[in-house]
Write a protein that holds these residues in place. Structure first.
Motif, PDB file in Angstrom:
ATOM      1  N   THR A   1       0.843  -1.212   0.000  1.00 46.72           N
ATOM      2  CA  THR A   1       0.000   0.000   0.000  1.00 46.72           C
ATOM      3  C   THR A   1       0.870   1.251   0.000  1.00 46.72           C
ATOM      4  OG1 THR A   1      -0.074  -0.072   2.385  1.00 46.72           O
ATOM      5  CG2 THR A   1      -1.955  -1.054   1.224  1.00 46.72           C
ATOM      6  N   ARG A   2       0.309   2.297  -0.606  1.00 47.92           N
ATOM      7  CA  ARG A   2       1.048   3.544  -0.710  1.00 47.92           C
ATOM      8  C   ARG A   2       0.981   4.289   0.623  1.00 47.92           C
ATOM      9  NH1 ARG A   2       2.242   7.619  -4.940  1.00 47.92           N
ATOM     10  NH2 ARG A   2       1.665   9.503  -3.831  1.00 47.92           N
ATOM     11  N   VAL A   3       2.133   4.778   1.059  1.00 49.40           N
ATOM     12  CA  VAL A   3       2.162   5.527   2.322  1.00 49.40           C
ATOM     13  C   VAL A   3       1.597   6.915   2.066  1.00 49.40           C
ATOM     14  CG1 VAL A   3       3.672   6.368   4.166  1.00 49.40           C
ATOM     15  CG2 VAL A   3       4.276   4.289   2.927  1.00 49.40           C
ATOM     16  N   ARG A   4       0.693   7.361   2.917  1.00 46.61           N
ATOM     17  CA  ARG A   4       0.129   8.703   2.750  1.00 46.61           C
ATOM     18  C   ARG A   4       1.214   9.729   3.095  1.00 46.61           C
ATOM     19  NH1 ARG A   4      -4.444  11.777   2.591  1.00 46.61           N
ATOM     20  NH2 ARG A   4      -4.343  13.504   4.051  1.00 46.61           N
ATOM     21  N   PRO A   5       1.540  10.654   2.164  1.00 41.79           N
ATOM     22  CA  PRO A   5       2.645  11.563   2.462  1.00 41.79           C
ATOM     23  C   PRO A   5       2.315  12.503   3.627  1.00 41.79           C
ATOM     24  CG  PRO A   5       1.660  12.052   0.294  1.00 41.79           C
ATOM     25  CD  PRO A   5       0.929  10.885   0.861  1.00 41.79           C
ATOM     26  N   SER A   6       3.269  12.682   4.516  1.00 36.37           N
ATOM     27  CA  SER A   6       3.042  13.607   5.622  1.00 36.37           C
ATOM     28  C   SER A   6       3.047  15.021   5.079  1.00 36.37           C
ATOM     29  CB  SER A   6       4.163  13.427   6.647  1.00 36.37           C
ATOM     30  OG  SER A   6       4.478  14.663   7.223  1.00 36.37           O
ATOM     31  N   SER A   7       2.177  15.892   5.606  1.00 35.67           N
ATOM     32  CA  SER A   7       2.097  17.258   5.084  1.00 35.67           C
ATOM     33  C   SER A   7       3.336  18.059   5.478  1.00 35.67           C
ATOM     34  CB  SER A   7       0.831  17.940   5.587  1.00 35.67           C
ATOM     35  OG  SER A   7       0.889  18.001   6.982  1.00 35.67           O
ATOM     36  N   LYS A   8       4.154  17.519   6.378  1.00 37.11           N
ATOM     37  CA  LYS A   8       5.359  18.248   6.774  1.00 37.11           C
ATOM     38  C   LYS A   8       6.600  17.678   6.081  1.00 37.11           C
ATOM     39  CE  LYS A   8       4.430  21.622   9.759  1.00 37.11           C
ATOM     40  NZ  LYS A   8       5.025  22.966   9.734  1.00 37.11           N
ATOM     41  N   ARG A   9       6.393  17.040   4.948  1.00 36.22           N
ATOM     42  CA  ARG A   9       7.526  16.572   4.155  1.00 36.22           C
ATOM     43  C   ARG A   9       7.623  17.450   2.911  1.00 36.22           C
ATOM     44  NH1 ARG A   9      10.665  12.599   3.986  1.00 36.22           N
ATOM     45  NH2 ARG A   9      10.718  12.377   1.734  1.00 36.22           N
ATOM     46  N   CYS A  10       8.845  17.747   2.497  1.00 38.62           N
ATOM     47  CA  CYS A  10       8.973  18.484   1.243  1.00 38.62           C
ATOM     48  C   CYS A  10      10.324  18.186   0.613  1.00 38.62           C
ATOM     49  CB  CYS A  10       8.814  19.987   1.462  1.00 38.62           C
ATOM     50  SG  CYS A  10      10.097  20.705   2.452  1.00 38.62           S
ATOM     51  N   ALA A  11      10.467  18.577  -0.652  1.00 39.11           N
ATOM     52  CA  ALA A  11      11.736  18.405  -1.358  1.00 39.11           C
ATOM     53  C   ALA A  11      12.187  19.763  -1.874  1.00 39.11           C
ATOM     54  CB  ALA A  11      11.568  17.424  -2.515  1.00 39.11           C
ATOM     55  N   VAL A  12      13.493  19.991  -1.837  1.00 35.45           N
ATOM     56  CA  VAL A  12      14.057  21.232  -2.367  1.00 35.45           C
ATOM     57  C   VAL A  12      15.049  20.871  -3.471  1.00 35.45           C
ATOM     58  CG1 VAL A  12      15.322  23.360  -1.865  1.00 35.45           C
ATOM     59  CG2 VAL A  12      13.765  22.416  -0.142  1.00 35.45           C
ATOM     60  N   ILE A  13      14.654  21.134  -4.715  1.00 32.18           N
ATOM     61  CA  ILE A  13      15.552  20.897  -5.856  1.00 32.18           C
ATOM     62  C   ILE A  13      16.459  22.123  -5.956  1.00 32.18           C
ATOM     63  CG2 ILE A  13      15.677  20.459  -8.341  1.00 32.18           C
ATOM     64  CD1 ILE A  13      12.791  19.357  -8.141  1.00 32.18           C
ATOM     65  N   GLY A  14      17.759  21.897  -5.863  1.00 25.33           N
ATOM     66  CA  GLY A  14      18.701  23.028  -5.783  1.00 25.33           C
ATOM     67  C   GLY A  14      18.988  23.406  -4.333  1.00 25.33           C
ATOM     68  N   GLY A  15      18.702  22.475  -3.419  1.00 28.86           N
ATOM     69  CA  GLY A  15      18.847  22.742  -1.985  1.00 28.86           C
ATOM     70  C   GLY A  15      20.279  22.884  -1.499  1.00 28.86           C
ATOM     71  N   SER A  16      21.264  22.607  -2.369  1.00 25.48           N
ATOM     72  CA  SER A  16      22.658  22.818  -1.967  1.00 25.48           C
ATOM     73  C   SER A  16      23.112  24.255  -2.255  1.00 25.48           C
ATOM     74  CB  SER A  16      23.597  21.866  -2.729  1.00 25.48           C
ATOM     75  OG  SER A  16      23.380  20.546  -2.324  1.00 25.48           O
ATOM     76  N   GLY A  17      22.300  25.006  -2.975  1.00 23.98           N
ATOM     77  CA  GLY A  17      22.693  26.353  -3.392  1.00 23.98           C
ATOM     78  C   GLY A  17      22.506  27.400  -2.297  1.00 23.98           C
TER      79      GLY A  17
ATOM     80  N   ARG B   1      10.782  25.023  10.895  1.00 28.21           N
ATOM     81  CA  ARG B   1       9.312  24.972  10.962  1.00 28.21           C
ATOM     82  C   ARG B   1       8.773  23.549  11.037  1.00 28.21           C
ATOM     83  NH1 ARG B   1       7.018  30.137   9.051  1.00 28.21           N
ATOM     84  NH2 ARG B   1       5.089  29.111   8.441  1.00 28.21           N
ATOM     85  N   GLY B   2       9.656  22.574  11.264  1.00 33.21           N
ATOM     86  CA  GLY B   2       9.202  21.215  11.523  1.00 33.21           C
ATOM     87  C   GLY B   2       9.053  20.329  10.303  1.00 33.21           C
ATOM     88  N   TYR B   3       9.512  20.780   9.141  1.00 31.73           N
ATOM     89  CA  TYR B   3       9.457  19.933   7.947  1.00 31.73           C
ATOM     90  C   TYR B   3      10.621  18.953   7.959  1.00 31.73           C
ATOM     91  CZ  TYR B   3       6.154  23.093   5.561  1.00 31.73           C
ATOM     92  OH  TYR B   3       5.059  23.835   5.197  1.00 31.73           O
ATOM     93  N   SER B   4      10.431  17.800   7.354  1.00 31.97           N
ATOM     94  CA  SER B   4      11.592  16.988   6.992  1.00 31.97           C
ATOM     95  C   SER B   4      11.824  17.234   5.511  1.00 31.97           C
ATOM     96  CB  SER B   4      11.386  15.516   7.306  1.00 31.97           C
ATOM     97  OG  SER B   4      10.362  15.002   6.520  1.00 31.97           O
ATOM     98  N   VAL B   5      13.088  17.299   5.122  1.00 32.07           N
ATOM     99  CA  VAL B   5      13.423  17.811   3.793  1.00 32.07           C
ATOM    100  C   VAL B   5      14.278  16.834   3.003  1.00 32.07           C
ATOM    101  CG1 VAL B   5      14.443  19.756   2.545  1.00 32.07           C
ATOM    102  CG2 VAL B   5      13.415  20.153   4.786  1.00 32.07           C
ATOM    103  N   ALA B   6      13.874  16.604   1.753  1.00 36.09           N
ATOM    104  CA  ALA B   6      14.719  15.879   0.807  1.00 36.09           C
ATOM    105  C   ALA B   6      15.374  16.921  -0.089  1.00 36.09           C
ATOM    106  CB  ALA B   6      13.864  14.928  -0.029  1.00 36.09           C
ATOM    107  N   VAL B   7      16.691  16.911  -0.162  1.00 32.41           N
ATOM    108  CA  VAL B   7      17.383  17.837  -1.067  1.00 32.41           C
ATOM    109  C   VAL B   7      17.811  17.072  -2.310  1.00 32.41           C
ATOM    110  CG1 VAL B   7      19.519  19.151  -1.422  1.00 32.41           C
ATOM    111  CG2 VAL B   7      18.178  19.489   0.660  1.00 32.41           C
ATOM    112  N   PHE B   8      17.476  17.645  -3.475  1.00 32.46           N
ATOM    113  CA  PHE B   8      17.958  17.073  -4.738  1.00 32.46           C
ATOM    114  C   PHE B   8      18.860  18.110  -5.399  1.00 32.46           C
ATOM    115  CE2 PHE B   8      17.988  16.239  -9.219  1.00 32.46           C
ATOM    116  CZ  PHE B   8      18.068  14.864  -9.291  1.00 32.46           C
ATOM    117  N   ASP B   9      20.093  17.732  -5.703  1.00 31.85           N
ATOM    118  CA  ASP B   9      21.037  18.698  -6.288  1.00 31.85           C
ATOM    119  C   ASP B   9      22.145  17.910  -6.995  1.00 31.85           C
ATOM    120  OD1 ASP B   9      21.583  21.990  -5.329  1.00 31.85           O
ATOM    121  OD2 ASP B   9      23.105  20.927  -6.520  1.00 31.85           O
ATOM    122  N   ILE B  10      22.799  18.533  -7.971  1.00 31.85           N
ATOM    123  CA  ILE B  10      23.926  17.835  -8.608  1.00 31.85           C
ATOM    124  C   ILE B  10      25.161  17.798  -7.715  1.00 31.85           C
ATOM    125  CG2 ILE B  10      23.624  17.755 -11.127  1.00 31.85           C
ATOM    126  CD1 ILE B  10      24.820  20.535 -11.270  1.00 31.85           C
ATOM    127  N   ARG B  11      25.142  18.620  -6.666  1.00 32.72           N
ATOM    128  CA  ARG B  11      26.268  18.547  -5.719  1.00 32.72           C
ATOM    129  C   ARG B  11      25.711  18.592  -4.295  1.00 32.72           C
ATOM    130  NH1 ARG B  11      27.770  24.235  -4.060  1.00 32.72           N
ATOM    131  NH2 ARG B  11      25.919  25.336  -4.695  1.00 32.72           N
TER     132      ARG B  11
END
Ligand code: NAD
Length: 245
Positions: A1-17, A30-40
Motif C-alpha cells: 500500500t502507498r504511504v500517505r505523504p506527511s504534510s510536513k515533508r517536502c523536497a528542495v531541488i537546488g537545496g545545496s545552493g 518549521r518542523g518539515y523533513s526535507v529531501a534535497v535534490f542537487d547535482i552537488r
C-alpha cells in the motif's frame, strides 16, 4: 500500500545552493523533513536526506520526490556561466522533466524560484505589479530561459485535483553565504575597479534579504490551495524600497 505523504515533508531541488540552503534551514526550523535534490552536496544537516543527481534525469528525481506533497524548485545554472545550451537544457527541458515527475508521483504543490528580470526590458520599474507582461526582449539568454521556465510551471497548474503551482520572483538576493553578489562587489571595489557608472547613476536596482525571499517561498507554499488566488500566479518579492545607485 502507498504511504500517505506527511504534510510536513517536502523536497528542495537546488537545496545545496545559496537560496536553497537558507530555505532548507527555515523549513527544518518549521518542523518539515526535507529531501534535497542537487547535482552537488555542499553540507550535511540532521533532518535532511540528500539525493545527488541532474534534474534533467527523471529517474534520478523520482526517489527524492516520492511521497512528498510539496516541492520547491530553486535550481539553475549560474547566470554568469553564459552557456546557452546549459540554460536551455536545465531551465527549460529540465523544468519540463520536474513537472512530469511531480505529476506522475502525485506531488500536490510546486513552488518555483523565478526572477524579477522576466519583466525587465531596460527601463526602470518602480512599484511594478505582476500585471506587467513578460519582457518581449529579455536582457540575456538566461532570462529568456527563466521566462520559458516560469510559463511552463504556471501553465501546469491544475486546480481540479492535480498539481498546484506558484512562482516567486526575487531580483538580487543578499545575505550570509552569498557566493556572488556582495563578494564580487567588495572584491571589485578592493581592486579599485568600481569606477564605472552605467547610465547616469540614477538606475534603480532591487536587492532582497535572503530570509525575506525564503519567507515568501514558504508563505506561498502554505497558502497554495485549489481555491486560493495564488494558483498559477507569479509574485514579485522585494524589501520595502528599491535602492538608488
Ligand atoms: P546557486 O547557484 O547558489 O544554487 C543553484 C543550485 O542549483 C546549486 O546548488 C546547483 O548545484 C543546483 N543545480 C544547478 N543545475 C542543476 C541540475 N542540472 N540538477 C540539479 N541541481 C542543479 O543559485 P541561487 O542564487 O541560490 O539561485 C537559486 C534560484 O534563484 C535560481 O533559480 C535563480 O535563477 C534564482 N534567482 C537568484 C537570484 C540571486 O540573486 N541569487 C536572483 C533572482 C533569481
Amino acid at each position: 500500500t502507498r504511504v500517505r505523504p506527511s504534510s510536513k515533508r517536502c523536497a528542495v531541488i537546488g537545496g545545496s545552493g545559496f537560496l536553497g540552503r537558507h530555505l532548507v534551514e527555515k523549513l527544518l526550523e518549521r518542523g518539515y523533513s526535507v529531501a534535497v535534490f542537487d547535482i552537488r552536496q555542499s553540507y550535511e544537516l540532521p533532518g535532511v536526506t540528500f539525493y545527488q543527481g541532474d534534474l534533467c534525469d527523471k529517474e534520478a528525481l523520482r526517489p527524492a520526490l516520492k511521497d512528498v506533497p510539496l516541492v520547491f524548485h530553486c535550481a539553475s545554472p549560474a547566470p554568469a556561466s553564459d552557456d546557452r545550451a546549459l540554460f536551455q537544457r536545465v531551465n527549460v527541458q529540465g523544468t519540463r522533466t520536474v513537472i512530469q515527475a511531480c505529476t506522475e508521483l502525485g506531488v500536490q504543490k510546486l513552488v518555483l524560484t523565478s526572477s524579477a528580470s522576466v519583466v525587465y526590458e531596460g527601463a526602470d520599474i518602480k512599484n511594478g505589479t505582476e500585471d506587467i507582461p513578460y519582457a518581449a526582449k529579455p536582457m540575456d539568454y538566461y532570462t529568456e530561459t527563466k521566462i520559458k521556465q516560469e510559463k511552463l510551471v504556471l501553465q501546469a497548474c491544475d486546480k481540479e485535483g492535480g498539481l498546484l503551482t506558484v512562482a516567486i520572483r526575487p531580483h538580487g538576493i543578499f545575505g550570509p553565504r552569498d557566493p556572488q553578489l556582495v563578494p564580487i562587489l567588495v572584491d571589485t571595489a578592493r581592486r579599485g575597479k568600481m569606477k564605472f557608472i552605467i547610465g547616469d547613476g540614477t538606475n534603480l536596482v532591487d536587492f532582497t534579504f535572503v530570509e525575506n525571499v525564503v519567507h515568501g517561498h514558504i508563505l506561498a507554499a502554505e497558502h497554495l490551495r485549489p481555491e486560493s488566488p495564488l494558483c498559477g500566479k507569479p509574485y514579485h518579492i522585494t524589501n520595502d524600497e528599491p535602492i538608488r545607485f
